[in-house]
Design a protein around this motif. Sequence first.
Motif, PDB file in Angstrom:
ATOM      1  N   UNK A   1       0.832  -1.202   0.000  1.00  0.00           N
ATOM      2  CA  UNK A   1       0.000   0.000   0.000  1.00  0.00           C
ATOM      3  C   UNK A   1       0.865   1.249   0.000  1.00  0.00           C
ATOM      4  N   UNK A   2       1.977   1.203   0.750  1.00  0.00           N
ATOM      5  CA  UNK A   2       2.890   2.347   0.801  1.00  0.00           C
ATOM      6  C   UNK A   2       3.515   2.604  -0.569  1.00  0.00           C
ATOM      7  N   UNK A   3       3.960   1.547  -1.229  1.00  0.00           N
ATOM      8  CA  UNK A   3       4.530   1.701  -2.572  1.00  0.00           C
ATOM      9  C   UNK A   3       3.530   2.380  -3.512  1.00  0.00           C
ATOM     10  N   UNK A   4       2.301   1.892  -3.511  1.00  0.00           N
ATOM     11  CA  UNK A   4       1.282   2.398  -4.433  1.00  0.00           C
ATOM     12  C   UNK A   4       0.944   3.852  -4.126  1.00  0.00           C
ATOM     13  N   UNK A   5       0.717   4.183  -2.849  1.00  0.00           N
ATOM     14  CA  UNK A   5       0.292   5.539  -2.490  1.00  0.00           C
ATOM     15  C   UNK A   5       1.409   6.555  -2.654  1.00  0.00           C
ATOM     16  N   UNK A   6       2.652   6.165  -2.343  1.00  0.00           N
ATOM     17  CA  UNK A   6       3.771   7.089  -2.559  1.00  0.00           C
ATOM     18  C   UNK A   6       3.906   7.411  -4.041  1.00  0.00           C
ATOM     19  N   UNK A   7       3.756   6.384  -4.876  1.00  0.00           N
ATOM     20  CA  UNK A   7       3.856   6.585  -6.329  1.00  0.00           C
ATOM     21  C   UNK A   7       2.726   7.479  -6.836  1.00  0.00           C
ATOM     22  N   UNK A   8       1.496   7.234  -6.354  1.00  0.00           N
ATOM     23  CA  UNK A   8       0.344   7.988  -6.851  1.00  0.00           C
ATOM     24  C   UNK A   8       0.346   9.441  -6.379  1.00  0.00           C
ATOM     25  N   UNK A   9       0.638   9.658  -5.086  1.00  0.00           N
ATOM     26  CA  UNK A   9       0.475  10.988  -4.498  1.00  0.00           C
ATOM     27  C   UNK A   9       1.735  11.845  -4.527  1.00  0.00           C
ATOM     28  N   UNK A  10       2.915  11.201  -4.573  1.00  0.00           N
ATOM     29  CA  UNK A  10       4.152  11.975  -4.456  1.00  0.00           C
ATOM     30  C   UNK A  10       5.089  11.813  -5.646  1.00  0.00           C
ATOM     31  N   UNK A  11       4.752  10.894  -6.532  1.00  0.00           N
ATOM     32  CA  UNK A  11       5.574  10.705  -7.709  1.00  0.00           C
ATOM     33  C   UNK A  11       6.612   9.609  -7.528  1.00  0.00           C
ATOM     34  N   UNK A  12       7.091   9.099  -8.639  1.00  0.00           N
ATOM     35  CA  UNK A  12       8.026   7.983  -8.622  1.00  0.00           C
ATOM     36  C   UNK A  12       9.349   8.353  -7.956  1.00  0.00           C
ATOM     37  N   UNK A  13       9.775   9.607  -8.098  1.00  0.00           N
ATOM     38  CA  UNK A  13      11.069  10.023  -7.559  1.00  0.00           C
ATOM     39  C   UNK A  13      11.126   9.932  -6.042  1.00  0.00           C
ATOM     40  N   UNK A  14       9.974  10.034  -5.374  1.00  0.00           N
ATOM     41  CA  UNK A  14       9.960   9.978  -3.912  1.00  0.00           C
ATOM     42  C   UNK A  14      10.438   8.635  -3.382  1.00  0.00           C
ATOM     43  N   UNK A  15      10.303   7.588  -4.196  1.00  0.00           N
ATOM     44  CA  UNK A  15      10.761   6.268  -3.758  1.00  0.00           C
ATOM     45  C   UNK A  15      12.283   6.191  -3.702  1.00  0.00           C
ATOM     46  N   UNK A  16      12.949   7.168  -4.299  1.00  0.00           N
ATOM     47  CA  UNK A  16      14.415   7.181  -4.254  1.00  0.00           C
ATOM     48  C   UNK A  16      14.932   8.373  -3.439  1.00  0.00           C
ATOM     49  N   UNK A  17      14.130   8.845  -2.472  1.00  0.00           N
ATOM     50  CA  UNK A  17      14.588   9.896  -1.573  1.00  0.00           C
ATOM     51  C   UNK A  17      15.797   9.397  -0.790  1.00  0.00           C
ATOM     52  N   UNK A  18      16.801  10.217  -0.681  1.00  0.00           N
ATOM     53  CA  UNK A  18      17.996   9.818   0.062  1.00  0.00           C
ATOM     54  C   UNK A  18      19.001   9.031  -0.757  1.00  0.00           C
ATOM     55  N   UNK A  19      18.761   8.850  -2.054  1.00  0.00           N
ATOM     56  CA  UNK A  19      19.700   8.078  -2.868  1.00  0.00           C
ATOM     57  C   UNK A  19      21.063   8.753  -3.016  1.00  0.00           C
ATOM     58  N   UNK A  20      21.147  10.084  -3.268  1.00  0.00           N
ATOM     59  CA  UNK A  20      22.479  10.706  -3.433  1.00  0.00           C
ATOM     60  C   UNK A  20      23.434  10.475  -2.265  1.00  0.00           C
ATOM     61  N   UNK A  21      23.015  10.757  -0.995  1.00  0.00           N
ATOM     62  CA  UNK A  21      23.963  10.491   0.092  1.00  0.00           C
ATOM     63  C   UNK A  21      24.284   9.016   0.262  1.00  0.00           C
ATOM     64  N   UNK A  22      23.348   8.146  -0.117  1.00  0.00           N
ATOM     65  CA  UNK A  22      23.633   6.713  -0.069  1.00  0.00           C
ATOM     66  C   UNK A  22      24.758   6.372  -1.039  1.00  0.00           C
ATOM     67  N   UNK A  23      24.681   6.917  -2.248  1.00  0.00           N
ATOM     68  CA  UNK A  23      25.703   6.630  -3.253  1.00  0.00           C
ATOM     69  C   UNK A  23      27.056   7.194  -2.856  1.00  0.00           C
ATOM     70  N   UNK A  24      27.044   8.404  -2.263  1.00  0.00           N
ATOM     71  CA  UNK A  24      28.303   9.040  -1.872  1.00  0.00           C
ATOM     72  C   UNK A  24      29.080   8.157  -0.907  1.00  0.00           C
TER      73      UNK A  24
END
Length: 341
Positions: free
Chosen positions: A90-113
């Motif tokens: 449900x979280x996957x679906x609602x985050x995608x619908x209401x906040x956009x696909x990019x929200x699922x990758x929040x925090x990715x830049x510092x993770x990669x660093x």
Amino acid sequence: MPERATDGASAAISPVQQMLASGTGALLTSVFVTPLDVVKIRLQAQQSPLHQGKCFLYCNGLMDHIYICQNRSSCTSWYKQQTHFSGTLDAFVKIYRHEGLRSLWSGLPPTLVMAVPATIIYFTCYDQLRDFLRFTMGFQGNHIPLVAGGIARLGAVTVISPLELIRTKMQSRQLTYGELCICIRSAVAQGGLLSLWRGWGPTVLRDVPFSAIYWFNYELVKAQLCRQSQITQANFAISFTAGAASGAIAAILTLPFDVVKTRRQIQLGEMDTLGTPLKKTASTWRIMCDIWNEVGYRGLFAGFMPRVIKVAPACAIMISTYEFGKAFFQKVNHDREPVAS
């Protein structure tokens, strides 16, 4: 001698090629696993909104990092949506619908660093140490991956710890590079050079046993699967399966140290945010005793399922990609060799 052929596959490629393979693996792992972490954090925040109003802890199965909130109203962009989730799907679906696909990758830049350089150091050192112990020093036995894995992780943690501290300070408040240098000089003046390795102890207690257990089981499972399949070098499916199984086992056995590490990271992060003077933190054993006294032994295994669900696929993706990359470079090097007349 099928085991030697399997274990010695990395001997035909250079350290630079090993770095490229491990860096690619870290990149792909972070991209695939970060959405799981974002969903886990959103579900946790829903149960206890903005824990003490300060910190969120990200982990992609390879590295941990904290996002430290200044206040409740300006946390992260993805937290502004107060949507209720009934579960993971449900979280996957609602985050995608209401906040956009990019929200699922929040925090990715510092993770990669943090994840990419740490993983490059870690995996390259492991392969080099393992091959050195087996083929140069002549040691034999299943304990070789255990020793090489522990030493490689110790080295990676030691190198990355100052970078982790710097990154945490930059996240805690908006700092220019000049202000950051002043902040670091002040910390060194107060606590000495070793203050840059604050938190090194509990990280080592968690990551070094994890690494030793992981590589010990990975090499055993991989060799067994290769024998059953009657092949001398692991393919993608074998590496993926062995990585997932070994990651799950190591995650379960080292979970108490992960709980302690998480608690200490959050405590230190909140002290930085509040501007509290640095003080001597409780020992790992003291924190374990406090957790035991507060909630019993189950407190030391808090987050059992989320950790296993994330770490197992992360380890599987990382090691299978790494092994595939090494096999690719090995084939490239073989094709470049002049044909014997």
